[in-house]
Structures are given as structure tokens and as C-alpha cells.
Design a protein around this motif. Structure first.
Motif, short mmCIF file in Angstrom:
data_model
loop_
_atom_site.label_atom_id
_atom_site.label_comp_id
_atom_site.label_asym_id
_atom_site.label_seq_id
_atom_site.Cartn_x
_atom_site.Cartn_y
_atom_site.Cartn_z
N LEU A 119 -8.99 2.53 -3.79
CA LEU A 119 -9.93 2.02 -4.32
C LEU A 119 -10.31 1.20 -5.36
O LEU A 119 -10.66 -0.02 -5.26
N ILE A 120 -8.69 1.82 -6.60
CA ILE A 120 -8.61 0.87 -7.60
C ILE A 120 -7.59 -0.50 -6.74
O ILE A 120 -7.93 -0.79 -7.38
N TYR A 121 -6.83 -0.54 -6.21
CA TYR A 121 -5.91 -1.40 -5.71
C TYR A 121 -6.80 -2.26 -5.51
O TYR A 121 -6.41 -3.32 -6.00
N PHE A 122 -7.72 -1.57 -4.40
CA PHE A 122 -8.04 -3.19 -4.06
C PHE A 122 -9.61 -3.63 -4.84
O PHE A 122 -9.94 -5.19 -4.48
N LYS A 123 -10.03 -2.76 -5.57
CA LYS A 123 -10.96 -3.01 -6.76
C LYS A 123 -10.28 -4.42 -7.79
O LYS A 123 -10.70 -5.30 -8.35
N VAL A 124 -9.22 -3.60 -7.97
CA VAL A 124 -8.20 -5.01 -8.96
C VAL A 124 -8.04 -5.98 -8.07
O VAL A 124 -8.11 -7.46 -8.96
N ALA A 125 -7.44 -6.00 -7.08
CA ALA A 125 -7.66 -7.59 -5.94
C ALA A 125 -8.31 -8.59 -6.07
O ALA A 125 -8.45 -9.22 -5.92
N GLY A 126 -9.92 -7.44 -5.64
CA GLY A 126 -10.69 -8.36 -6.06
C GLY A 126 -11.00 -9.25 -7.45
O GLY A 126 -11.51 -10.48 -7.32
N PHE A 127 -10.45 -8.48 -7.89
CA PHE A 127 -10.47 -9.70 -9.46
C PHE A 127 -9.64 -10.11 -9.77
O PHE A 127 -9.80 -11.04 -9.88
N PHE A 128 -8.18 -10.25 -9.45
CA PHE A 128 -7.39 -11.00 -9.40
C PHE A 128 -7.60 -12.10 -8.71
O PHE A 128 -6.56 -13.49 -8.86
N LEU A 129 -7.44 -11.56 -7.19
CA LEU A 129 -7.13 -12.43 -6.06
C LEU A 129 -8.69 -13.89 -5.80
O LEU A 129 -8.47 -14.22 -4.87
N GLY A 130 -10.07 -13.14 -6.36
CA GLY A 130 -11.05 -13.59 -5.58
C GLY A 130 -11.03 -13.42 -4.49
O GLY A 130 -12.11 -14.06 -4.01
N VAL A 139 -1.34 -3.53 -12.77
CA VAL A 139 -2.27 -2.70 -13.40
C VAL A 139 -2.92 -1.41 -12.14
O VAL A 139 -3.06 -0.89 -13.37
N SER A 140 -3.30 -2.17 -10.96
CA SER A 140 -3.94 -0.86 -10.25
C SER A 140 -2.81 0.63 -10.21
O SER A 140 -2.85 1.32 -9.89
N MET A 141 -1.32 -0.31 -10.29
CA MET A 141 -0.39 1.32 -10.35
C MET A 141 -0.50 1.76 -12.03
O MET A 141 -0.28 2.87 -12.11
N ILE A 182 0.70 -1.20 -0.30
CA ILE A 182 0.07 -0.73 -0.16
C ILE A 182 0.96 1.57 0.08
O ILE A 182 0.69 2.28 -0.52
N PRO A 183 1.98 1.68 1.08
CA PRO A 183 2.95 2.33 0.63
C PRO A 183 3.38 2.30 -0.77
O PRO A 183 3.32 4.54 -1.12
N ILE A 184 3.51 2.11 -1.40
CA ILE A 184 4.35 2.60 -2.55
C ILE A 184 3.29 2.52 -3.37
O ILE A 184 3.56 3.39 -4.34
N VAL A 185 2.36 1.88 -3.42
CA VAL A 185 0.45 2.50 -4.14
C VAL A 185 0.66 3.42 -4.21
O VAL A 185 0.76 4.43 -5.42
N LEU A 186 0.29 4.45 -2.95
CA LEU A 186 -0.04 5.52 -3.02
C LEU A 186 1.12 6.69 -3.11
O LEU A 186 1.38 7.49 -3.26
#
Length: 325
Positions: free
Chosen positions: A314-325, A269-271, A196-200
Motif C-alpha cells: 500500500l505504501i509503495y503504490f501510494k508513494v508511486a502515485g504521488f511521484f509518478l502521477g 521514500v517507500s522503502m 516489488i520483491p526487494i521492497v517486500l
């Protein structure tokens, strides 16, 4: 000691009343005689001689070198430049700075509502104004005011800083709410929290870079509302390239470190998406602020950071939900 200018002053409040002006009926010989008998304050100014009619209206300008290259009996109206670049007395000093940057003159004449010559502003004055405007923009970018630079009052400094810190508190609480919303995802894949720190950080840096560049270009008169489309295209192209490079690098490192290809895909993808959107946000907010008559520099600090943080999570966790189920 030079008087410190205040932001928002008009040209009329900073202009000089000592300047060289002659009638359009004067010959070159009469103009030179007038120059020799003028006060030191007038002749020490930049070498422009303004030409006025009997009513005091500005009708032209000549330079000293023009007087030396023509016969003494020639009238100044015959050699003067008629399309004079001038500024109205009620013009904001920041707009006057843009005139100097655009035209690169040593001085500009100031006129009133009746088009009469009332004074001049010099390049030296404009340098001081430009420094003040730059100080003000920098102060707002970091979430304070230009008054803090010279203020010794602790309560005043606190009042200047607290409103912008409140923006950071609001964005922090919003981000905490988003993290709580996706708490189940983080418990399922603990490694999500590690990145999370590096993405933000990358999205915040991109947003700040874009906003700062736009605000500075606005201050120099190089960015108008008609440039929004071009800026958006530029930021999207730059964002795609930077986002793909950063996303692939961090995603690849995460895949190797955590032995999880899907986690690497989430980061890549999220980054990429968040960096593109952060660049667009940083470019658009200054224009939005100027459109609603708010100083664009206000958008370059805590507001850009807060917006980028919320959207990125929001993008990070939405993408995570898509790839990681």
C-alpha cells in the motif's frame, strides 16, 4: 532416558522432593550431623540447606560454607539468609526459568499456598525447560509447533502447518488484490513491478528481526509492557537509519538503471517508510499478543510477514502515485 517436559507445566509438576531442610532450632553442629546421616539423593543436590519452623514454613536458607565459618553452637537461625528467593508450586515453568536467569542460583525452593516448603527446582531442570521453550518459540516463528520436532505422524504434521500456511494464503491473496487495484499504475510504469520483491523482502526481514528480538527478550524476562515505549523509540531510530541507507542505495541504483529519477524517489521514500513501520509492527505485535493472553511467539512468523507485506505494498503504490502521477 530423561523425560521430555511438556510446555505449560507448573513448577510443582517438575520439582524434586529430595532436599536438605533443618529446623530453625538446630545448631550448626546438629545441622552437620543431620547432613551426614541424610540420604545420598538429598546431599547430592546443590549446597543449600533450607531452614523451616515447626510448621514447615520456609524461613531462611544457609549454604554449606556458612556452617564451616561459624562455631558449632551457633543456631542456624542466627546465620541464615532470611529474604529467600522462592517460587510457588503453581508457577508456570517458563516464569521459573526467568527467576533462575535473574538470580543465578543453583536451585530454588518451592512453596505451597501455606508458604510451606514442598520441594526444589534445580538449574539442570531449568536448562531443559529453557531448551524446550526455545524450541517452541522457534517452531512458532516458522509457522509450526514444537510437537512436529518429535512427531512421525504425517496427518499431525499437516494439521500443525496448514493454519499458518492459510495465513500466508490470505496475505498473498490480499497482496494480489492490491496489485490489481494499482494495475493501471504498473502499466504506466512497468519498472514498478521489477522492484516489488526487494521492497517486500526488506520490510519482511525488518519485521521478523524486530519480532524475534522482542520475543526472545520476553522469554528471558527482559521485555515487559513498560518497555514498549523504549522499544518503539529504538525501532523507529534504527528503522530511520536502515531505511534511509537501503532506500537511498536501491533508489540510486534504480535511477541509474531505469534513467528515471522519480522512480528512484519512489523506492527511496517507500522503502524508508515501510522499513520503519515494519520494525514498529514487529516490536508491537508480540506485546499485543501477550496482552490478549496469546503466546507472543505466534506473532513472529506468518502474521508479521503478512502484515508487513500488505502495508508495504500500500505504501509503495501510494508513494508511486504521488511521484509518478
Amino acid at each position: 532416558m530423561t523425560k521430555r517436559r511438556a510446555k505449560g507445566e507448573t513448577v510443582g509438576s517438575i520439582m524434586k522432593n529430595e532436599f536438605m531442610a533443618v529446623s530453625d532450632e538446630f545448631t550448626i553442629e546438629e545441622t552437620i550431623k543431620h547432613f551426614r546421616t541424610a540420604s545420598l539423593e538429598k546431599v547430592s543436590k546443590p549446597s543449600y540447606i533450607y531452614v523451616i519452623d515447626l510448621s514447615g514454613h520456609l524461613v531462611g536458607v544457609v549454604q554449606m560454607r556458612d556452617l564451616l565459618s561459624h562455631a558449632p553452637g551457633v543456631h542456624v537461625r542466627d546465620i541464615m539468609l532470611k529474604n529467600v528467593v522462592k517460587v510457588p508450586a503453581e508457577m508456570d515453568q517458563e516464569e521459573a526459568v526467568r527467576y533462575f536467569i535473574r538470580h543465578k542460583f543453583l536451585a530454588l525452593p518451592v512453596i505451597n499456598n501455606e508458604q510451606r516448603l514442598v520441594g526444589i527446582v534445580t538449574a539442570d531442570e531449568m536448562v531443559d525447560i529453557a531448551e524446550l521453550e526455545a524450541e517452541d518459540d522457534i517452531a512458532k516463528i516458522v509457522g509450526t509447533g514444537v510437537d512436529e520436532i518429535t512427531s512421525r505422524s504425517i496427518p499431525r504434521i499437516v494439521r500443525l502447518r496448514l493454519p499458518w500456511l492459510a495465513v500466508s494464503i490470505f496475505s498473498g491473496l490480499t497482496c494480489a488484490f492490491i496489485l490489481g487495484w494499482f494495475e493501471h499504475d504498473m502499466k504506466s510504469v512497468i519498472a514498478l513491478a521489477l522492484f516489488i520483491p526487494i521492497v517486500l523482502g526488506l520490510s519482511e526481514s525488518t519485521g521478523m528481526q524486530s519480532a524475534t528480538i522482542v520475543v526472545r527478550n520476553m522469554a528471558l524476562g527482559r521485555a515487559a509492557l513498560k518497555d514498549v515505549r523504549w522499544l518503539l523509540q529504538k525501532e523507529m531510530i534504527v528503522g530511520v537509519v536502515v531505511g534511509l541507507v537501503c532506500g537511498m542505495f536501491v533508489g540510486g541504483a534504480a535511477s541509474l538503471w531505469q534513467a528515471n529519477v522519480n522512480l528512484g524517489a519512489v523506492l527511496a521514500v517507500s522503502m524508508s517508510v515501510s522499513i520503519i513501520l515494519s520494525g514498529v509492527i514487529g516490536s508491537c505485535l508480540p506485546f499485543l499478543f501477550r496482552f490478549v493472553k496469546i503466546d507472543p511467539a505466534l506473532s513472529s512468523g506468518p502474521i508479521v510477514l503478512a502484515t508487513c507485506d500488505i502495508i508495504t505494498l500500500l505504501i509503495y503504490f501510494k508513494v508511486a502515485g504521488f511521484f509518478l502521477g
